[in-house]
Design a protein around this motif. Structure first.
Motif, PDB file in Angstrom:
ATOM      1  N   PRO A 138       0.795  -1.227   0.000  1.00  0.00           N
ATOM      2  CA  PRO A 138       0.000   0.000   0.000  1.00  0.00           C
ATOM      3  C   PRO A 138       0.831   1.283   0.000  1.00  0.00           C
ATOM      4  O   PRO A 138       0.319   2.345  -0.383  1.00  0.00           O
ATOM      5  CB  PRO A 138      -0.834  -0.104   1.285  1.00  0.00           C
ATOM      6  CG  PRO A 138      -0.120  -1.092   2.141  1.00  0.00           C
ATOM      7  CD  PRO A 138       0.580  -2.030   1.198  1.00  0.00           C
ATOM      8  N   ASP A 139       2.084   1.224   0.386  1.00  0.00           N
ATOM      9  CA  ASP A 139       2.924   2.422   0.389  1.00  0.00           C
ATOM     10  C   ASP A 139       3.679   2.631  -0.913  1.00  0.00           C
ATOM     11  O   ASP A 139       4.487   3.554  -1.019  1.00  0.00           O
ATOM     12  CB  ASP A 139       3.929   2.373   1.556  1.00  0.00           C
ATOM     13  CG  ASP A 139       3.245   2.531   2.901  1.00  0.00           C
ATOM     14  OD1 ASP A 139       2.123   3.072   2.948  1.00  0.00           O
ATOM     15  OD2 ASP A 139       3.832   2.100   3.913  1.00  0.00           O
ATOM     16  N   LEU A 140       3.426   1.782  -1.909  1.00  0.00           N
ATOM     17  CA  LEU A 140       4.062   1.942  -3.212  1.00  0.00           C
ATOM     18  C   LEU A 140       3.038   2.359  -4.256  1.00  0.00           C
ATOM     19  O   LEU A 140       2.033   1.691  -4.455  1.00  0.00           O
ATOM     20  CB  LEU A 140       4.729   0.637  -3.655  1.00  0.00           C
ATOM     21  CG  LEU A 140       5.957   0.186  -2.884  1.00  0.00           C
ATOM     22  CD1 LEU A 140       6.451  -1.160  -3.410  1.00  0.00           C
ATOM     23  CD2 LEU A 140       7.068   1.227  -2.957  1.00  0.00           C
ATOM     24  N   GLU A 141       3.329   3.458  -4.916  1.00  0.00           N
ATOM     25  CA  GLU A 141       2.496   3.930  -6.021  1.00  0.00           C
ATOM     26  C   GLU A 141       3.142   3.460  -7.322  1.00  0.00           C
ATOM     27  O   GLU A 141       4.323   3.710  -7.569  1.00  0.00           O
ATOM     28  CB  GLU A 141       2.426   5.455  -6.006  1.00  0.00           C
ATOM     29  CG  GLU A 141       1.700   6.046  -7.189  1.00  0.00           C
ATOM     30  CD  GLU A 141       1.798   7.562  -7.232  1.00  0.00           C
ATOM     31  OE1 GLU A 141       1.238   8.125  -8.192  1.00  0.00           O
ATOM     32  OE2 GLU A 141       2.418   8.174  -6.353  1.00  0.00           O
ATOM     33  N   LEU A 142       2.363   2.779  -8.159  1.00  0.00           N
ATOM     34  CA  LEU A 142       2.865   2.306  -9.438  1.00  0.00           C
ATOM     35  C   LEU A 142       2.940   3.482 -10.412  1.00  0.00           C
ATOM     36  O   LEU A 142       1.937   4.128 -10.699  1.00  0.00           O
ATOM     37  CB  LEU A 142       1.955   1.214 -10.005  1.00  0.00           C
ATOM     38  CG  LEU A 142       2.363   0.632 -11.350  1.00  0.00           C
ATOM     39  CD1 LEU A 142       3.692  -0.096 -11.249  1.00  0.00           C
ATOM     40  CD2 LEU A 142       1.273  -0.297 -11.873  1.00  0.00           C
ATOM     41  N   LEU A 143       4.132   3.757 -10.915  1.00  0.00           N
ATOM     42  CA  LEU A 143       4.320   4.819 -11.903  1.00  0.00           C
ATOM     43  C   LEU A 143       4.351   4.282 -13.319  1.00  0.00           C
ATOM     44  O   LEU A 143       3.957   4.973 -14.255  1.00  0.00           O
ATOM     45  CB  LEU A 143       5.620   5.581 -11.623  1.00  0.00           C
ATOM     46  CG  LEU A 143       5.746   6.254 -10.264  1.00  0.00           C
ATOM     47  CD1 LEU A 143       7.101   6.941 -10.136  1.00  0.00           C
ATOM     48  CD2 LEU A 143       4.613   7.249 -10.037  1.00  0.00           C
ATOM     49  N   GLU A 144       4.849   3.038 -13.459  1.00  0.00           N
ATOM     50  CA  GLU A 144       4.973   2.471 -14.804  1.00  0.00           C
ATOM     51  C   GLU A 144       5.015   0.955 -14.721  1.00  0.00           C
ATOM     52  O   GLU A 144       5.618   0.383 -13.816  1.00  0.00           O
ATOM     53  CB  GLU A 144       6.269   2.973 -15.443  1.00  0.00           C
ATOM     54  CG  GLU A 144       6.494   2.508 -16.852  1.00  0.00           C
ATOM     55  CD  GLU A 144       7.807   3.027 -17.416  1.00  0.00           C
ATOM     56  OE1 GLU A 144       8.535   2.208 -18.012  1.00  0.00           O
ATOM     57  OE2 GLU A 144       8.105   4.219 -17.252  1.00  0.00           O
ATOM     58  N   TYR A 145       4.380   0.320 -15.697  1.00  0.00           N
ATOM     59  CA  TYR A 145       4.435  -1.133 -15.847  1.00  0.00           C
ATOM     60  C   TYR A 145       4.509  -1.432 -17.330  1.00  0.00           C
ATOM     61  O   TYR A 145       3.775  -0.844 -18.124  1.00  0.00           O
ATOM     62  CB  TYR A 145       3.188  -1.802 -15.244  1.00  0.00           C
ATOM     63  CG  TYR A 145       3.037  -3.258 -15.630  1.00  0.00           C
ATOM     64  CD1 TYR A 145       3.838  -4.236 -15.052  1.00  0.00           C
ATOM     65  CD2 TYR A 145       2.104  -3.655 -16.586  1.00  0.00           C
ATOM     66  CE1 TYR A 145       3.708  -5.576 -15.418  1.00  0.00           C
ATOM     67  CE2 TYR A 145       1.967  -4.992 -16.951  1.00  0.00           C
ATOM     68  CZ  TYR A 145       2.773  -5.941 -16.364  1.00  0.00           C
ATOM     69  OH  TYR A 145       2.652  -7.261 -16.715  1.00  0.00           O
ATOM     70  N   SER A 146       5.418  -2.321 -17.719  1.00  0.00           N
ATOM     71  CA  SER A 146       5.488  -2.729 -19.120  1.00  0.00           C
ATOM     72  C   SER A 146       6.036  -4.147 -19.216  1.00  0.00           C
ATOM     73  O   SER A 146       6.640  -4.667 -18.277  1.00  0.00           O
ATOM     74  CB  SER A 146       6.371  -1.769 -19.928  1.00  0.00           C
ATOM     75  OG  SER A 146       7.701  -1.789 -19.451  1.00  0.00           O
ATOM     76  N   THR A 147       5.810  -4.748 -20.360  1.00  0.00           N
ATOM     77  CA  THR A 147       6.296  -6.084 -20.671  1.00  0.00           C
ATOM     78  C   THR A 147       7.076  -5.993 -21.972  1.00  0.00           C
ATOM     79  O   THR A 147       6.646  -5.316 -22.906  1.00  0.00           O
ATOM     80  CB  THR A 147       5.108  -7.052 -20.837  1.00  0.00           C
ATOM     81  OG1 THR A 147       4.406  -7.126 -19.599  1.00  0.00           O
ATOM     82  CG2 THR A 147       5.561  -8.434 -21.215  1.00  0.00           C
ATOM     83  N   THR A 148       8.225  -6.670 -22.015  1.00  0.00           N
ATOM     84  CA  THR A 148       9.032  -6.646 -23.227  1.00  0.00           C
ATOM     85  C   THR A 148       9.576  -8.038 -23.549  1.00  0.00           C
ATOM     86  O   THR A 148       9.605  -8.916 -22.691  1.00  0.00           O
ATOM     87  CB  THR A 148      10.241  -5.690 -23.089  1.00  0.00           C
ATOM     88  OG1 THR A 148      11.046  -6.117 -21.991  1.00  0.00           O
ATOM     89  CG2 THR A 148       9.812  -4.259 -22.900  1.00  0.00           C
TER      90      THR A 148
END
Length: 186
Positions: free
Chosen positions: A161-171
């Motif tokens: 809960p203390d982590l805000e997702l800024l970016e997610y990607s798959t490569t």
């Protein structure tokens, strides 16, 4: 010494003298990190550590393999970099005890156990960044690499809960299917 430590120490003991190659994703994403300190989790012989030190970060590397860290320190010394290292078994409780807080945490090619996440977050300053890249389920399906070490799609988006997702990607990089996450501590 645990079986896991012995396995990894043997792997690094038997490597040649060539410096590890820089993780490609890191070359493209290191500018998303905050200036300052970095904890390189499961650093091995220092591919990420050396690259980040070269770009002005104060880096602390930790790994289960003392031999990997010895290689890392040798490469760092050759290049005139100062890095801190710690031998730690990340599957043991309180593996990060005694470490400071960091502006950034970088995790490459390693899937932390659920129990480690509160410790990771606790060692990240408010506003600090956590950058993780590791194999995903497609990698398991295409190569047979152990499913235990692969992420399912979007698996970590709400990991703490203390982590805000800024970016997610798959490569797909040269038949290595990877998931990339960038978090910021709230």
């Amino acid at each position: 010494m645990s079986a896991s430590q012995e396995k990894w120490n043997t792997r690094y003991r038997n490597k040649g003298t060539q410096r590890p190659s820089v993780p490609g994703f890191l070359q493209h994403r290191f500018k998303q990190l905050r200036a300052g300190s970095v904890l390189d989790v499961a650093s091995g012989d220092g591919a990420a550590t050396l690259y980040l030190a070269e770009h002005g970060f104060e880096v602390t590397a930790l790994d289960i393999a003392e031999q990997g860290l010895k290689r890392l320190l040798g490469f760092a010394q050759e290049q005139g970099f100062q890095v801190n290292t710690h031998v730690r078994d990340l599957e043991k409780p309180k593996a990060l005890n005694g470490l400071a807080q960091f502006d950034n945490i970088v995790i490459t090619l390693y899937k932390p156990e659920i129990a480690l996440w509160p410790e990771l977050v606790g060692h990240l300053i408010p506003g600090g960044r956590l950058l993780l890249t590791t194999f995903n389920l497609t990698h398991h399906e295409k190569t047979g690499f152990s499913r235990r070490f692969c992420l399912t799609p979007h698996e970590l988006e709400t990991i703490h809960p203390d982590l805000e997702l800024l970016e997610y990607s798959t490569t797909d990089n040269d038949n290595n299917w990877m998931d990339h996450y960038l978090f910021q501590r709230r």
